[in-house]
Each structure stands twice: as structure tokens, then as C-alpha cells.
Design a protein around this motif. Structure first.
Motif, PDB file in Angstrom:
ATOM      1  N   PHE A 142      13.454  -8.183 -28.704  1.00 12.38           N
ATOM      2  CA  PHE A 142      12.342  -8.924 -28.109  1.00 12.38           C
ATOM      3  C   PHE A 142      11.112  -8.834 -28.995  1.00 12.38           C
ATOM      4  O   PHE A 142      10.945  -7.881 -29.775  1.00 12.38           O
ATOM      5  CB  PHE A 142      12.007  -8.382 -26.713  1.00 12.38           C
ATOM      6  CG  PHE A 142      11.581  -6.945 -26.685  1.00 12.38           C
ATOM      7  CD1 PHE A 142      10.266  -6.584 -26.922  1.00 12.38           C
ATOM      8  CD2 PHE A 142      12.498  -5.946 -26.439  1.00 12.38           C
ATOM      9  CE1 PHE A 142       9.868  -5.261 -26.903  1.00 12.38           C
ATOM     10  CE2 PHE A 142      12.119  -4.609 -26.416  1.00 12.38           C
ATOM     11  CZ  PHE A 142      10.797  -4.269 -26.647  1.00 12.38           C
ATOM     12  N   THR A 143      10.260  -9.835 -28.867  1.00 17.13           N
ATOM     13  CA  THR A 143       9.008  -9.896 -29.623  1.00 17.13           C
ATOM     14  C   THR A 143       7.934 -10.520 -28.746  1.00 17.13           C
ATOM     15  O   THR A 143       8.191 -11.513 -28.052  1.00 17.13           O
ATOM     16  CB  THR A 143       9.161 -10.744 -30.902  1.00 17.13           C
ATOM     17  OG1 THR A 143      10.210 -10.231 -31.697  1.00 17.13           O
ATOM     18  CG2 THR A 143       7.872 -10.720 -31.715  1.00 17.13           C
ATOM     19  N   ASP A 144       6.738  -9.933 -28.765  1.00 15.23           N
ATOM     20  CA  ASP A 144       5.576 -10.487 -28.070  1.00 15.23           C
ATOM     21  C   ASP A 144       4.447 -10.657 -29.071  1.00 15.23           C
ATOM     22  O   ASP A 144       4.068  -9.692 -29.747  1.00 15.23           O
ATOM     23  CB  ASP A 144       5.105  -9.569 -26.933  1.00 15.23           C
ATOM     24  CG  ASP A 144       6.101  -9.520 -25.788  1.00 15.23           C
ATOM     25  OD1 ASP A 144       6.760 -10.536 -25.539  1.00 15.23           O
ATOM     26  OD2 ASP A 144       6.222  -8.457 -25.158  1.00 15.23           O
ATOM     27  N   ASP A 155      -2.290  -8.676 -31.490  1.00 16.98           N
ATOM     28  CA  ASP A 155      -1.245  -7.671 -31.623  1.00 16.98           C
ATOM     29  C   ASP A 155       0.122  -8.326 -31.600  1.00 16.98           C
ATOM     30  O   ASP A 155       0.286  -9.448 -31.112  1.00 16.98           O
ATOM     31  CB  ASP A 155      -1.315  -6.644 -30.481  1.00 16.98           C
ATOM     32  CG  ASP A 155      -2.580  -5.816 -30.513  1.00 16.98           C
ATOM     33  OD1 ASP A 155      -2.774  -5.061 -31.476  1.00 16.98           O
ATOM     34  OD2 ASP A 155      -3.381  -5.941 -29.569  1.00 16.98           O
ATOM     35  N   VAL A 156       1.101  -7.574 -32.101  1.00 17.52           N
ATOM     36  CA  VAL A 156       2.491  -7.974 -31.973  1.00 17.52           C
ATOM     37  C   VAL A 156       3.294  -6.766 -31.506  1.00 17.52           C
ATOM     38  O   VAL A 156       3.082  -5.644 -31.990  1.00 17.52           O
ATOM     39  CB  VAL A 156       3.057  -8.531 -33.306  1.00 17.52           C
ATOM     40  CG1 VAL A 156       2.987  -7.507 -34.424  1.00 17.52           C
ATOM     41  CG2 VAL A 156       4.482  -9.019 -33.108  1.00 17.52           C
ATOM     42  N   GLY A 173      10.744   0.646 -29.119  1.00 12.98           N
ATOM     43  CA  GLY A 173       9.753  -0.385 -29.363  1.00 12.98           C
ATOM     44  C   GLY A 173       8.569   0.135 -30.142  1.00 12.98           C
ATOM     45  O   GLY A 173       8.320   1.353 -30.188  1.00 12.98           O
ATOM     46  N   SER A 174       7.848  -0.778 -30.755  1.00 10.38           N
ATOM     47  CA  SER A 174       6.651  -0.411 -31.500  1.00 10.38           C
ATOM     48  C   SER A 174       5.708  -1.601 -31.494  1.00 10.38           C
ATOM     49  O   SER A 174       6.013  -2.667 -30.944  1.00 10.38           O
ATOM     50  CB  SER A 174       7.011   0.000 -32.934  1.00 10.38           C
ATOM     51  OG  SER A 174       5.883   0.558 -33.583  1.00 10.38           O
ATOM     52  N   SER A 175       4.539  -1.436 -32.100  1.00 11.39           N
ATOM     53  CA  SER A 175       3.559  -2.516 -32.125  1.00 11.39           C
ATOM     54  C   SER A 175       2.609  -2.346 -33.296  1.00 11.39           C
ATOM     55  O   SER A 175       2.561  -1.295 -33.948  1.00 11.39           O
ATOM     56  CB  SER A 175       2.761  -2.547 -30.814  1.00 11.39           C
ATOM     57  OG  SER A 175       1.770  -1.544 -30.800  1.00 11.39           O
ATOM     58  N   SER A 176       1.849  -3.400 -33.551  1.00 10.35           N
ATOM     59  CA  SER A 176       0.862  -3.376 -34.633  1.00 10.35           C
ATOM     60  C   SER A 176      -0.353  -2.527 -34.283  1.00 10.35           C
ATOM     61  O   SER A 176      -1.219  -2.311 -35.141  1.00 10.35           O
ATOM     62  CB  SER A 176       0.411  -4.807 -34.955  1.00 10.35           C
ATOM     63  OG  SER A 176      -0.174  -5.410 -33.811  1.00 10.35           O
ATOM     64  N   PHE A 192       5.068   6.207 -37.054  1.00  7.04           N
ATOM     65  CA  PHE A 192       5.653   6.266 -35.722  1.00  7.04           C
ATOM     66  C   PHE A 192       4.636   6.067 -34.600  1.00  7.04           C
ATOM     67  O   PHE A 192       5.008   6.091 -33.426  1.00  7.04           O
ATOM     68  CB  PHE A 192       6.370   7.604 -35.523  1.00  7.04           C
ATOM     69  CG  PHE A 192       7.546   7.799 -36.433  1.00  7.04           C
ATOM     70  CD1 PHE A 192       8.752   7.170 -36.181  1.00  7.04           C
ATOM     71  CD2 PHE A 192       7.439   8.599 -37.559  1.00  7.04           C
ATOM     72  CE1 PHE A 192       9.840   7.337 -37.012  1.00  7.04           C
ATOM     73  CE2 PHE A 192       8.524   8.775 -38.413  1.00  7.04           C
ATOM     74  CZ  PHE A 192       9.729   8.141 -38.139  1.00  7.04           C
ATOM     75  N   GLY A 193       3.368   5.882 -34.933  1.00  8.52           N
ATOM     76  CA  GLY A 193       2.364   5.677 -33.899  1.00  8.52           C
ATOM     77  C   GLY A 193       2.552   4.364 -33.171  1.00  8.52           C
ATOM     78  O   GLY A 193       3.184   3.425 -33.673  1.00  8.52           O
TER      79      GLY A 193
END
Length: 230
Positions: A142-144, A155-156, A173-176, A192-193
Motif C-alpha cells: 500500500f501507498t498513501d 508526506d508519503v 510500514g514506514s514514511s517520509s 528506521f525512524g
């Protein structure tokens, strides 16, 4: 320290799905000082959210529409305010490629408690979403993509759900946001943040989710969620 509790329920019917939730976030107890740095006691800060949602799938077309009402009650010492929001969205399923495409507008401020700001929009987020189940792997990705009202990138978010067994899933999951939250102190936090990992175990009508999330600063939070179907 910071703690959070929530409770919710979901009801299915032929006319659509209705759900509600209550959430409390306590930011802890803080020392209170005057202008001369003399301790005057302590105070607390907290947020409380009430959420009501409705969604409905269109007949003869793979499209689901939804609306969500949120009400924030926030308190900092003796200062209290409340803000209502509405979010709207849609989800289109494309069966040929086994993919869901969504678009939504989050937290439109409908502050009818303040006559000067009736039906005003206060920095809502515009979210473009996609989710796809892979053919040859037990994985859904998935991607937002989040934009502001000026259509500027914010953000992504990205991640996946692995089906390890019939009743066991692994979430990652992770994000920008790892770049915004990082204080450039450690390479580990940069990599890893703003990332999370969790496991979901389901049996009969009950599912248990356990997960952890690490901010870009390295601060780690843990969560437990239990779902029961009636």
C-alpha cells in the motif's frame, strides 16, 4: 509519560457500514512554574476524540463512498477548546489488476461553535491511496500520498501486509516523516525512524494485534489492539 486508550465498534447492514470510536490521549503531568521559576504545582494535558463513520458500496459498480465525523476535545491545564471535523473519501476497486485506488479529503473544519468560522476549511489533507495484492507472493502493498490544500507534497506512507499463515499476518510500514522527525543524531534513527512493525493473530471471531512504532528521534511506542466480532 504519554499514554493512549481507545474503544470502537463497527456495525454492518444492507444500507452500509456504521462505526464509532472513542480515543483518549494523555500527554502526562507537568510541573507549573511562575515567571520567577518558583514551582506552583502541576497540570495535565490531554486530547479526547469522538469519531462516527459511515460507508456504502455502490450497486453494480466497485466503488465505496464514505464520510467520517470527528470531534476533538483538547485540554491544557485550564485552557479547553473543541473542534469538529468531517472527512470524505472514495475507494475504487479495479479487478483486472487486483488494485484499490482511493482519494479522500481529511479533517475539513466545520467549526459551527465559532460563528466567525462557520464551514471554514482549516488545512485539510488530500490523500491519494493505492493497495495491491501481489499475484505470486502472499503480500499486499500500500501507498498513501498526502498533499495539502495547495496541492503541495507533505508526506508519503508505504508498507505491506504479509500473510504468514492462514490466521497470522505481519505488518510493516514506514514514511517520509523520518526526515522531518530526525535530529541527525544517529544513522539508525534516520534509516528506521517513522517506521512500524506489528503482528495480527486471528482465531474464530477474535483478532489480536501487537505493534511497535519508532519516531525519527528514536522514541519507541508500543500498542495492543483486540477486535471481537459479535
Amino acid at each position: 509519560g504519554i499514554s493512549s486508550q481507545s474503544f470502537g465498534a463497527n456495525f454492518l447492514s444492507k444500507k452500509g457500514n456504521v462505526s464509532f470510536s472513542l480515543k483518549n490521549i494523555s500527554y502526562g503531568t507537568f510541573d507549573k512554574y511562575d515567571e520567577n521559576k518558583v514551582l506552583k504545582g502541576n497540570y495535565q494535558s490531554s486530547d479526547n476524540w469522538f469519531t462516527l463513520m459511515f460507508s456504502k458500496e455502490m450497486k453494480n459498480f466497485p466503488l465505496r463512498l464514505g464520510i467520517r465525523y470527528e470531534h476533538l476535545f483538547s485540554q491544557l491545564e485550564d485552557y479547553f477548546f473543541q473542534v469538529p471535523f468531517i472527512s470524505i473519501g472514495s475507494n475504487l476497486f479495479i479487478p483486472n489488476i487486483n488494485t484499490h485506488i482511493g482519494i479522500s479529503i481529511h479533517q475539513i473544519n466545520i467549526n459551527f461553535f465559532n460563528k466567525k468560522e462557520i464551514n471554514s476549511i482549516n488545512n485539510p489533507d488530500i490523500v491519494f491511496s493505492s493497495a495491491k495484492s501481489l499475484e505470486h507472493l502472499p503480500l499486499k502493498i500500500f501507498t498513501d500520498l498526502i498533499l495539502n490544500k495547495r496541492l503541495t507534497f507533505n508526506d508519503v506512507f508505504f508498507g505491506g501486509v504479509f500473510n504468514l499463515k492462514q490466521n497470522l499476518q505481519l505488518y510493516i510500514g514506514s514514511s517520509s516523516r523520518k526526515y522531518n522527525q530526525n535530529n541527525n543524531s544517529k544513522l539508525f534513527n534516520t534509516i528506521f525512524g517513522a517506521s512500524g512493525i506489528g503482528i495480527n493473530y486471528s482465531k474464530n471471531l477474535t483478532s489480536v494485534k501487537i505493534g511497535s512504532y519508532m519516531y525519527g528521534t528514536g522514541y519507541l511506542i508500543n500498542g495492543l489492539q483486540i477486535d471481537v466480532k459479535f
